[in-house]
Design a protein around this motif. Structure first.
Motif, mmCIF file in Angstrom:
data_model
loop_
_atom_site.group_PDB
_atom_site.id
_atom_site.type_symbol
_atom_site.label_atom_id
_atom_site.label_comp_id
_atom_site.label_asym_id
_atom_site.label_seq_id
_atom_site.Cartn_x
_atom_site.Cartn_y
_atom_site.Cartn_z
ATOM 1 N N MET A 1 0.832 -1.187 0.000
ATOM 2 C CA MET A 1 0.000 0.000 0.000
ATOM 3 C C MET A 1 0.871 1.243 0.000
ATOM 4 O O MET A 1 2.029 1.205 0.372
ATOM 5 N N ALA A 2 0.287 2.353 -0.363
ATOM 6 C CA ALA A 2 1.047 3.584 -0.485
ATOM 7 C C ALA A 2 1.555 4.049 0.864
ATOM 8 O O ALA A 2 0.861 3.971 1.873
ATOM 9 N N THR A 3 2.791 4.524 0.914
ATOM 10 C CA THR A 3 3.344 5.108 2.112
ATOM 11 C C THR A 3 2.731 6.474 2.334
ATOM 12 O O THR A 3 2.665 7.291 1.421
ATOM 13 N N SER A 4 2.274 6.743 3.544
ATOM 14 C CA SER A 4 1.653 8.039 3.799
ATOM 15 C C SER A 4 2.696 9.128 3.759
ATOM 16 O O SER A 4 3.850 8.940 4.163
ATOM 17 N N ALA A 25 5.244 16.882 -4.870
ATOM 18 C CA ALA A 25 5.999 16.087 -5.838
ATOM 19 C C ALA A 25 5.810 14.595 -5.566
ATOM 20 O O ALA A 25 5.666 13.787 -6.499
ATOM 21 N N ALA A 26 5.784 14.224 -4.281
ATOM 22 C CA ALA A 26 5.589 12.816 -3.921
ATOM 23 C C ALA A 26 4.197 12.345 -4.334
ATOM 24 O O ALA A 26 4.042 11.245 -4.878
ATOM 25 N N LEU A 27 3.192 13.165 -4.086
ATOM 26 C CA LEU A 27 1.825 12.802 -4.471
ATOM 27 C C LEU A 27 1.692 12.696 -5.984
ATOM 28 O O LEU A 27 0.997 11.817 -6.494
ATOM 29 N N ALA A 28 2.369 13.592 -6.698
ATOM 30 C CA ALA A 28 2.335 13.546 -8.162
ATOM 31 C C ALA A 28 3.003 12.276 -8.673
ATOM 32 O O ALA A 28 2.520 11.650 -9.626
ATOM 33 N N GLN A 30 3.234 9.381 -7.051
ATOM 34 C CA GLN A 30 2.313 8.276 -6.765
ATOM 35 C C GLN A 30 1.177 8.230 -7.779
ATOM 36 O O GLN A 30 0.796 7.156 -8.257
ATOM 37 N N ASP A 31 0.650 9.394 -8.110
ATOM 38 C CA ASP A 31 -0.462 9.458 -9.062
ATOM 39 C C ASP A 31 -0.018 8.995 -10.445
ATOM 40 O O ASP A 31 -0.743 8.253 -11.122
ATOM 41 N N ASN A 32 1.165 9.417 -10.862
ATOM 42 C CA ASN A 32 1.682 8.994 -12.171
ATOM 43 C C ASN A 32 1.879 7.476 -12.214
ATOM 44 O O ASN A 32 1.571 6.828 -13.221
ATOM 45 N N ILE A 33 2.400 6.926 -11.137
ATOM 46 C CA ILE A 33 2.604 5.474 -11.072
ATOM 47 C C ILE A 33 1.266 4.756 -11.115
ATOM 48 O O ILE A 33 1.102 3.752 -11.823
ATOM 49 N N LEU A 34 0.296 5.266 -10.386
ATOM 50 C CA LEU A 34 -1.020 4.636 -10.324
ATOM 51 C C LEU A 34 -1.694 4.648 -11.688
ATOM 52 O O LEU A 34 -2.274 3.643 -12.121
ATOM 53 N N ARG A 35 -1.622 5.763 -12.382
ATOM 54 C CA ARG A 35 -2.251 5.856 -13.715
ATOM 55 C C ARG A 35 -1.537 4.957 -14.716
ATOM 56 O O ARG A 35 -2.178 4.310 -15.558
ATOM 57 N N ALA A 36 -0.214 4.925 -14.647
ATOM 58 C CA ALA A 36 0.535 4.047 -15.550
ATOM 59 C C ALA A 36 0.238 2.581 -15.254
ATOM 60 O O ALA A 36 0.055 1.769 -16.173
ATOM 61 N N ALA A 37 0.167 2.238 -13.982
ATOM 62 C CA ALA A 37 -0.118 0.855 -13.595
ATOM 63 C C ALA A 37 -1.509 0.433 -14.038
ATOM 64 O O ALA A 37 -1.723 -0.715 -14.439
#
Length: 241
Positions: A1-4, A25-28, A30-37
């Motif tokens: 799961m995502a690290t807070s 930047a960290a949230l961005a 995570q979001d990029n990884i999630l969309r790519a995944a």
């Protein structure tokens, strides 16, 4: 799961600007990884989706995936959770007033059909997870959260219909939700093989319009105290000679 991501108390601009930039930047990332995944898993499934594919598509690094999501499985669970979250958010924006429960019910059924149609990744991701017997989503602590709003909303519509004498009181929201989802999901997830089997193009606009009307009418008839008075008209489509 995502690290807070740690959040600091508000302070002066000079003391909070840099952490806020890092946090964004960290949230961005995570979001990029999630969309790519989401794209990779939707195309290749859990087994076929590779970490290096995802990191490349996200313009990130493998280590960042493990840092934020722990593992490939953790990332896949996050993708499934996010897919359900987006579905719930879209559903929450529906304009229902509960003064006309028949129309509200039609709106909910059509929403589910349209959402599945416009988000094919939703279907392919669930297909992949079911091939794995749901072993990943069963580890999610949020899975039940995402099923409750949809069924609760449908329950309120049914309750209002019963109050007005339009719907039969014995129908359960959970059963009607499964009926609506099944009729929409099966058609769209199997449209390619069914088109070959039936000898007709189930993706043709008129075929899609027909099935949307059919499942809407079927669900309304299932709950209606007077089915013939409330069910919508089903358009006819030309059949192969």
């Amino acid at each position: 799961m995502a690290t807070s991501i740690p959040r600091r108390a508000a302070g002066t601009a000079s003391t909070t600007r840099r952490p806020r930039v890092r946090e964004q930047a960290a949230l961005a990332t995570q979001d990029n990884i999630l969309r790519a995944a989401t794209k990779v898993f939707a195309k290749h499934g859990f087994a076929g989706g590779r970490i290096e594919q995802i990191s490349k598509a996200a313009k990130s690094h493998d280590r960042m995936i493990y840092y934020y999501f722990g593992s490939k499985e953790g990332l896949f669970i996050a993708v499934i959770e996010d897919t359900y979250r987006q579905f719930n958010e879209a559903e929450s924006k529906l304009a229902l007033n509960l003064e006309n429960p028949v129309e509200d019910l039609k709106t909910l059924v059509r929403f589910m059909w349209t959402y599945y149609l416009q988000h094919p990744e939703f279907i392919t991701l669930l297909n992949s997870e079911n091939l794995h017997l749901g072993k990943h989503i069963s580890k999610s602590v949020r899975a039940r959260e995402y099923s409750s709003p949809a069924i609760s909303l449908l329950g309120r519509v049914l309750a209002k219909g019963v109050e007005l004498g339009l719907f039969r009181p014995e129908v359960r929201a959970r059963d009607l939700y499964l009926m609506s989802a099944a009729l929409a999901y099966f058609y769209l997830s199997n449209r390619f093989t069914l088109s070959a089997f039936l000898g007709e193009n189930l993706e043709a606009p008129e075929a899609l319009t027909h099935w949307e009307a059919f499942i809407t009418a079927a669900v309304v008839r299932q709950v209606s105290a007077a089915p013939d008075e409330t069910a919508p008209t089903i358009p006819t489509i030309a059949t192969a000679s």
